[in-house]
Design an enzyme around this catalytic site. Sequence first.
Site, mmCIF file in Angstrom:
data_model
loop_
_atom_site.group_PDB
_atom_site.id
_atom_site.type_symbol
_atom_site.label_atom_id
_atom_site.label_comp_id
_atom_site.label_asym_id
_atom_site.label_seq_id
_atom_site.Cartn_x
_atom_site.Cartn_y
_atom_site.Cartn_z
ATOM 1 N N LYS A 1 0.844 -1.198 0.000
ATOM 2 C CA LYS A 1 0.000 0.000 0.000
ATOM 3 C C LYS A 1 0.881 1.250 0.000
ATOM 4 O O LYS A 1 0.677 2.165 -0.772
ATOM 5 C CB LYS A 1 -0.924 -0.042 1.214
ATOM 6 C CG LYS A 1 -1.867 1.141 1.292
ATOM 7 C CD LYS A 1 -2.871 0.986 2.412
ATOM 8 C CE LYS A 1 -3.628 2.295 2.588
ATOM 9 N NZ LYS A 1 -4.602 2.260 3.647
ATOM 10 N N GLY B 1 -4.950 -1.983 4.532
ATOM 11 C CA GLY B 1 -4.181 -3.132 4.048
ATOM 12 C C GLY B 1 -4.871 -4.455 4.337
ATOM 13 O O GLY B 1 -5.006 -5.321 3.466
ATOM 14 N N GLU C 1 -5.033 -6.633 14.564
ATOM 15 C CA GLU C 1 -4.502 -5.319 14.186
ATOM 16 C C GLU C 1 -5.631 -4.277 14.261
ATOM 17 O O GLU C 1 -5.390 -3.104 14.489
ATOM 18 C CB GLU C 1 -3.896 -5.364 12.777
ATOM 19 C CG GLU C 1 -2.829 -4.304 12.544
ATOM 20 C CD GLU C 1 -2.055 -4.469 11.239
ATOM 21 O OE1 GLU C 1 -2.632 -4.241 10.169
ATOM 22 O OE2 GLU C 1 -0.864 -4.811 11.290
ATOM 23 N N HIS D 1 -6.047 -33.474 17.552
ATOM 24 C CA HIS D 1 -4.951 -34.291 18.089
ATOM 25 C C HIS D 1 -3.841 -33.427 18.667
ATOM 26 O O HIS D 1 -2.729 -33.907 18.880
ATOM 27 C CB HIS D 1 -4.412 -35.205 16.988
ATOM 28 C CG HIS D 1 -5.423 -36.223 16.555
ATOM 29 N ND1 HIS D 1 -5.535 -37.450 17.159
ATOM 30 C CD2 HIS D 1 -6.408 -36.161 15.622
ATOM 31 C CE1 HIS D 1 -6.536 -38.121 16.594
ATOM 32 N NE2 HIS D 1 -7.078 -37.357 15.663
ATOM 33 N N LYS E 1 9.236 -0.926 14.194
ATOM 34 C CA LYS E 1 9.846 -0.633 12.888
ATOM 35 C C LYS E 1 10.954 0.397 13.054
ATOM 36 O O LYS E 1 12.035 0.267 12.491
ATOM 37 C CB LYS E 1 8.801 -0.053 11.926
ATOM 38 C CG LYS E 1 7.745 -1.014 11.462
ATOM 39 C CD LYS E 1 6.856 -0.330 10.419
ATOM 40 C CE LYS E 1 5.622 -1.148 10.105
ATOM 41 N NZ LYS E 1 4.691 -0.486 9.191
HETATM 42 O O1 F6P Z 1 3.105 -3.062 9.749
HETATM 43 C C1 F6P Z 1 1.759 -3.283 9.589
HETATM 44 C C2 F6P Z 1 1.298 -2.900 8.210
HETATM 45 O O2 F6P Z 1 1.248 -1.539 8.066
HETATM 46 C C3 F6P Z 1 -0.055 -3.530 7.915
HETATM 47 O O3 F6P Z 1 -1.098 -2.799 8.399
HETATM 48 C C4 F6P Z 1 0.003 -3.656 6.439
HETATM 49 O O4 F6P Z 1 -0.955 -4.540 5.966
HETATM 50 C C5 F6P Z 1 1.412 -4.134 6.238
HETATM 51 O O5 F6P Z 1 2.159 -3.430 7.215
HETATM 52 C C6 F6P Z 1 2.006 -3.917 4.896
HETATM 53 O O6 F6P Z 1 2.006 -2.577 4.511
HETATM 54 P P1 F6P Z 1 2.189 -2.158 3.014
HETATM 55 O O7 F6P Z 1 1.079 -2.750 2.237
HETATM 56 O O8 F6P Z 1 2.158 -0.657 3.013
HETATM 57 O O9 F6P Z 1 3.515 -2.680 2.541
#
Ligand code: F6P
Length: 566
Positions: A219, A285, A371, A402, A530
Amino acid sequence: MSKVVGNLKDAIAGISKTKAWKALQKEYDKMENFDLRTAFEQDPDRAKNMTFDVGDLHIDISKNLIKDSTLKLFEKLAEEVNLKQAIEDQFTGKHINNTEDRPVLHTALRYPESEKGTLIVDGQDVIGDAWGVLNRVFALSNAIRSGEKLGVTGKKIKTIVNIGIGGSDLGSVMVYEALRGYANSDITARFVSNIDPTDISEKLKDLDPATTLFIVCSKTFTTLETLTNARLAKKWLLDNLRNLDVDEKDTISKHFVAISTALNEVKKFGISPDNTFGFWNWVGGRYSVESAIGANLAIIYGEEVFREFLSGFHVIDKSFRTSPFNANPVVTLAMLNIWYVNFYNAHSHAILPYAQYLHRFPAFLQQLTMESNGKTVRADGSSTDIQTGEIFWGEPGTNGQHAFYQLIHQGTRLIPADFIAAVNPTYALKDDDGSGEKDVHELFLANFLAQTKALAFGKTKEEVAAEGTPQNLVNAKVFDGNRPTTSIIFNSLTPAVVGSLIALYEQITFVQGIVWGLNSFDQWGVQLGKVLALEIFPALSIDDDALNAQDSSTRALIEFYRKNRE
Ligand code: F6P
């Protein structure tokens, strides 16, 4: 009610101080003697009255710890939080993702094409735009499937490698697996998500670059894992085709596709606009598999299957938006989750698909639900005073039986579980153990039914003793019962069913978020890690200042790493 982690001291009264919540608390206080055996004995119509049909889904909630009066109180709670308005706000594009000032309109991605022009949000024809991109995706998919669009050496594309993570991966993986019964081309997919170099190395190991198409899904197009893997893929492709004397630009354009909202970032990476498919910041996302993010699915399964997949979502959206609360499966299932989390103090929720093809469904739901609702701060910035966001987990039946079912049957924790099963198998097999032929799918379904029955009705001390069980083993063999389950069944695992299952859980998650007062559409909780990873990274190799800036635990771990790396 159990203790809440977070800024409890700042918590102000929210939903827990409302009339409807207090009424539910009173209802819960009277549930101590509630027993599913008795409930079914007293009401022969319980199963009939507590079953919903929506689209192709048949949903039985009768084996839950509820009475008719509980269902009425669920309705009251929905009214108390003004859920009707919240639903309208979602569907009409109000900026309900308030921390990012965005509408939440994944529902616009799955309206029929004939609805183009009927929903204008912030000046944008969202349904029209969604179909504009989707039709380009279908053109790509048809061209690849027919062999009109070939690789740089003139060979047909055989493998799609989807590079993405989180919402740009989990939905596609899950649906790719779920629809394997619909495999109708010689194209298959692989998914690279982890930045662990093992992932991409294993996935590319035996591939022919000349027949491989990479789809980079992100995204933001800034995600560390995805961009690192995309660069590695680009290098692998060019290195392995170099001796064939191909043009670099032509190679990228024939073997790389991008899906993103950040079209400038894609361009910087070197993928041309012709091979780029956009979506919009109003698609989260984890709510994006039915956008161009699902391009891999359109290529592998074809346009028709993808259109049917979308129709499955829309059926649920429509039911959710238009059904009264007393006949609204999404609302009822969401309230059941609230009931267990906030009154029964359930910490987790098991998802148990009796359908091998749904083996990644629990993992997909983990991102969708956790999330979205794993939050201590409400949409208005205040702290919650109640629990939110249960832990979703699960494995396909009968494997789970199991492994961990012991705890669900006899453990100290209450774990509500959703059982999901198809009436008809993709493969009809018979087995003969010497006593006659048996239908293997029926054996499988008998297990699903047996588990929900055992969980609901258990086995009493008297029943165990009557079997001649030695006295010292009786207690260990007792099953309390009253362990809640919901059964979701359907004729076959069709594309529409898969779409409906996704939409069902998406909207359940939304309703839970509304009751808890959360913004289910942001995810600030993923940011800190991150940032810290980028700060720590230099300390791993040479930077002693970065090393010394760490806390003593992190520093010692890095020192161990430095000492032992080869
Ligand atoms: O780190 C979480 C996140 O932002 C999710 O919400 C998202 O789906 C994923 O990382 C990937 O993000 P992108 O599609 O921007 O690479």
